[in-house]
Enzyme design. Sequence first.
Site, PDB file in Angstrom:
ATOM      1  N   SER A 212     -14.011  25.779  16.685  1.00 50.57           N
ATOM      2  CA  SER A 212     -13.254  25.751  17.941  1.00 50.57           C
ATOM      3  C   SER A 212     -14.196  25.359  19.071  1.00 50.57           C
ATOM      4  O   SER A 212     -15.242  24.749  18.834  1.00 50.57           O
ATOM      5  CB  SER A 212     -12.587  27.107  18.208  1.00 50.57           C
ATOM      6  OG  SER A 212     -11.684  27.024  19.298  1.00 50.57           O
ATOM      7  N   ASN A 213     -13.840  25.701  20.310  1.00 48.08           N
ATOM      8  CA  ASN A 213     -14.687  25.387  21.464  1.00 48.08           C
ATOM      9  C   ASN A 213     -14.503  26.452  22.533  1.00 48.08           C
ATOM     10  O   ASN A 213     -13.771  27.435  22.333  1.00 48.08           O
ATOM     11  CB  ASN A 213     -14.370  23.982  21.994  1.00 48.08           C
ATOM     12  CG  ASN A 213     -12.898  23.828  22.337  1.00 48.08           C
ATOM     13  OD1 ASN A 213     -12.373  24.508  23.211  1.00 48.08           O
ATOM     14  ND2 ASN A 213     -12.218  22.922  21.642  1.00 48.08           N
ATOM     15  N   ASP A 214     -15.150  26.260  23.667  1.00 48.36           N
ATOM     16  CA  ASP A 214     -15.195  27.303  24.698  1.00 48.36           C
ATOM     17  C   ASP A 214     -14.020  27.280  25.684  1.00 48.36           C
ATOM     18  O   ASP A 214     -14.009  28.055  26.637  1.00 48.36           O
ATOM     19  CB  ASP A 214     -16.490  27.176  25.510  1.00 48.36           C
ATOM     20  CG  ASP A 214     -17.715  27.558  24.690  1.00 48.36           C
ATOM     21  OD1 ASP A 214     -17.594  28.468  23.852  1.00 48.36           O
ATOM     22  OD2 ASP A 214     -18.768  26.942  24.885  1.00 48.36           O
TER      23      ASP A 214
END
Length: 414
Positions: A212-214
């Site tokens: 995923s990512n931030d």
Amino acid sequence: MNISNKKVGVIITGGIAAYKITELVRSLVKSGAQVRVMMSRAACQFIAPLTLQILSKQEVLVDLFEESDAEHVKHIAYADWCDYVVLAPATANILGKLANGIADDLVSTTLLAVHCPVLIVPAMNHHMYNHPAVKQNIHCLHSYGYRVMPAAYGYLAEGYEGQGRMPEVSAILAELKLLIAQTECPQLLKGKKVLVTAGGTVERIDPVRFISNDSSGKMGYAMAIIACYLGAEVQFITSKEGFFMLPGMTEIRVYSAQDMYEAVEQAFEGCDYLVMAAAVSDYRVKEPALNKIKKTATNQELTIELTTNPDIVAIMSAKKTSQCVIGFAAESEHLMAYAKDKLARKNLDWIIANDISQANLGFNVDENQAVLIGSNGSEQVFERMAKSNLAFELWQAILTNQVRGEGVHGLSGK
């Protein structure tokens, strides 16, 4: 929506939820509003007027016939002073009085003199709330132009669950901000359908791990809220939890990029604007493991084969008819070059570029700065500000271009 310097009257009637109004008054004052409190005699049985006086830093009105100022009738002066009124908790008694024009105490007399927008927040027992007479009174108040929030469902003072709880203070504040926005801002998106995506998508490696990512979804949520303030019907597609939906907003929860693609595809044809603020994973695991991948003595390295996800904004933009497609470019280098390339390559109408290499900007924070680039070659720089304020500015710039000089006067209330 900034409520700073708004004159907000808070009127409290006699329900157990009256104690929660301390938090509401405190939040309004902290947001910069001027607050004056009025209480029914019954409300004083649940919370002391002195408490509200200390929090609001204003005299609390309780007695209809306590007139210490010979030049003004207090309850009429109060009604004239208010820009907005919040009636909370609103008991079945006050709903009946207001719906039928009865004025026999301070609160009911004042409410008939109020000529500003009023937000009514009912709170009572489940059976009382669902009584046909109460339902009819609420329907009547709607027809008079009052904004009446639905009671919340949950655990009641009587010891069982039902609909009748006063909504959370955060929900009341959000509803008040919507009321202010719809009163003071031009409804340039009224009758329009806006589709907004937000948050980082999740791609499974195995049942316990993922890619995923931030992205927190905060910028997308801000774009959705402001669209709602401007009168739009909003579909909010997000991978994140915890966003409060205003009336006129529908939340669609998704998980992976494929989930988001399917949700956007289903809604795209009927929308007028697509705001693609989500940070969609470019890749997914080609064959996610069905069971947890175990580390062993002989398995010190792991190779995962990735495959590309659908390019949602490019696919939608390729089949747009009258839709306006707005993309985002979160870049750590060569911001303008990469953003302009993405704008042209994906056939977007607008792209919002932001530099994520700067500390405390972009992902997972409350502030951002951006450059809005149009397909017509226009560029507009927005300095660092709260994401909600930035969303106002971005919609203002986009809609000003679309209405060809008519402007969006009134959006300064951000």
